[in-house]
Design a protein around this motif. Structure first.
Motif: not given
Length: 380
Positions: A127-129, A134-135, A280-287, A297-300
């Motif tokens: 999975w990938s989320q 965007e700024r 601006e940036r991409t934050i991804e979790e996968k497993g 929210a801390e990561q974003i």
């Protein structure tokens, strides 16, 4: 009649000729004696010949219905034979159609047997989320006047640059070309087959004498001939002829063709600043488990470190896949549509339609629990 009637003498005596041409002899119905037709009524008892003929005609008429009955029976038999001949092809076509249907059904069953059912269990999952931020901020842009927005600030002119190229007429060029034109006729010789008389072969003539009994002791003989003359067929010859055939020749000509040139069109070019949404940036979790999670929210850190009037927005994208594998090594990748469906895939099996030459196909959705102990044939 004798075998060679021509060897018998011809009748010339007037009295005998009268008897010969008088007609067939007749039997008197009163006294039973034979009488010559030339003698009129019965010479023995004076019986009336006219009544005898009427009685004979009545007897003949009495026998006709029986003949008509035989004719009707013959027509019925002929109609039955024709009906049987008509029905035979229909019967054969019907039988042939049954054979084709049977053959098609047999092949269809054989084709269905090429597929069977297998059960796949989970071999792996992924999975990938991801969250895309965007700024809204001030960015630099450059371009021509038609690309510069009205809200642009700090506009600076960078001189003129080539905006596009125009095709401009620049006189004419003389172009030489060739064209095919008529150039009179030429005489062409050819041969053609034409009828030039007949070829005739003489036919041999054969005559014989045919004698017909007259029913009164005399016979009438005629000469019957066959053949003679000749048999002809058309005769053909090759004839040399001439004909006039049109001919052409190539003529060199000239024409004036417009000439164009490329003329660069210059326009004012600018650099400016404007407000716009920018990645601006991409934050991804996968497993590879069945407990996906979104970035925290801390990561974003949405909205942190913004300058005056800046702002941020986010969007989410996710993808899920589950790989099922059968006992024979056949694999199928199942792609759930959302997070809830992906989580429901845990501890499930998938029914697959497996063929010898095609890729496995899923039959329905994943089913919770353990698969059946063995695969079962499934004709499709």
């Amino acid at each position: 009649m004798p075998g060679t009637p021509a060897q018998l003498p011809s009748v010339t005596d007037p009295r005998l000729l009268q008897i010969a041409h008088g007609g067939a002899n007749w039997r008197c119905r009163y006294c039973g004696s034979n009488q010559r037709a030339a003698d009129g009524d019965c010479a023995n008892c004076g019986g009336d010949r006219a009544r005898h003929q009427q009685a004979a005609q009545a007897a003949a008429s009495h026998g006709r219905p029986q003949k008509r009955g035989k004719s009707a029976l013959r027509r019925i038999l002929i109609a039955g034979v024709l009906l049987g001949l008509f029905c035979l092809p229909i019967f054969l076509v019907f039988q042939l159609d049954n054979c084709h249907r049977s053959d098609y059904s047999t092949h269809g069953a054989a084709f269905a047997e090429a597929f069977h059912t297998e059960y796949g269990t989970i071999a792996s999952a992924s999975w990938s989320q991801a969250v895309y931020v965007e700024r809204w901020k001030v960015v630099e842009r450059e371009g021509f006047e038609d690309a510069k927005p009205k809200s642009a600030t700090d506009v600076r002119a960078l001189g003129k640059r080539q905006h596009h190229v125009d095709k401009v007429a620049d006189g004419f060029d003389t172009q030489t070309y060739t064209e095919e034109e008529p150039n009179g006729f030429r005489t062409e010789t050819y041969t053609e087959q034409e009828q030039c008389g007949q070829s005739c072969t003489p036919r041999p003539k054969s005559c014989r004498e045919v004698c017909t009994p007259q029913g009164n002791g005399f016979a009438k003989c005629d000469q019957v001939c066959t053949g003679g003359g000749e048999t002809c067929s058309p005769k053909y010859c090759m004839v040399t002829k001439t004909k006039q055939v049109p001919q052409t020749h190539l003529v060199t000509k000239t024409r004036q063709v417009p000439r164009f040139k490329d003329v660069p069109v210059m326009a004012a070019y600018f650099k400016w600043k404007q407000w716009a949404w920018e990645p601006e940036r991409t934050i991804e979790e996968k497993g590879s488990d069945f407990a996906p999670k979104w970035p925290s929210a801390e990561q974003i850190k949405l909205g942190e470190g913004l300058a005056k009037d800046e702002k941020e927005r986010k969007s989410e994208r996710a993808s899920y896949s589950v790989l099922y594998r059968t006992a024979t090594g056949k694999e199928y990748t199942y792609r759930p549509g959302d997070l809830a469906e992906y989580r429901r895939c845990e501890g499930t099996y998938l029914t697959l339609k497996v063929g010898r030459y095609s890729s496995p196909e899923a039959m329905g959705v994943p089913i919770s629990g353990a698969p059946p102990a063995a695969s079962s044939p499934n004709a499709q």
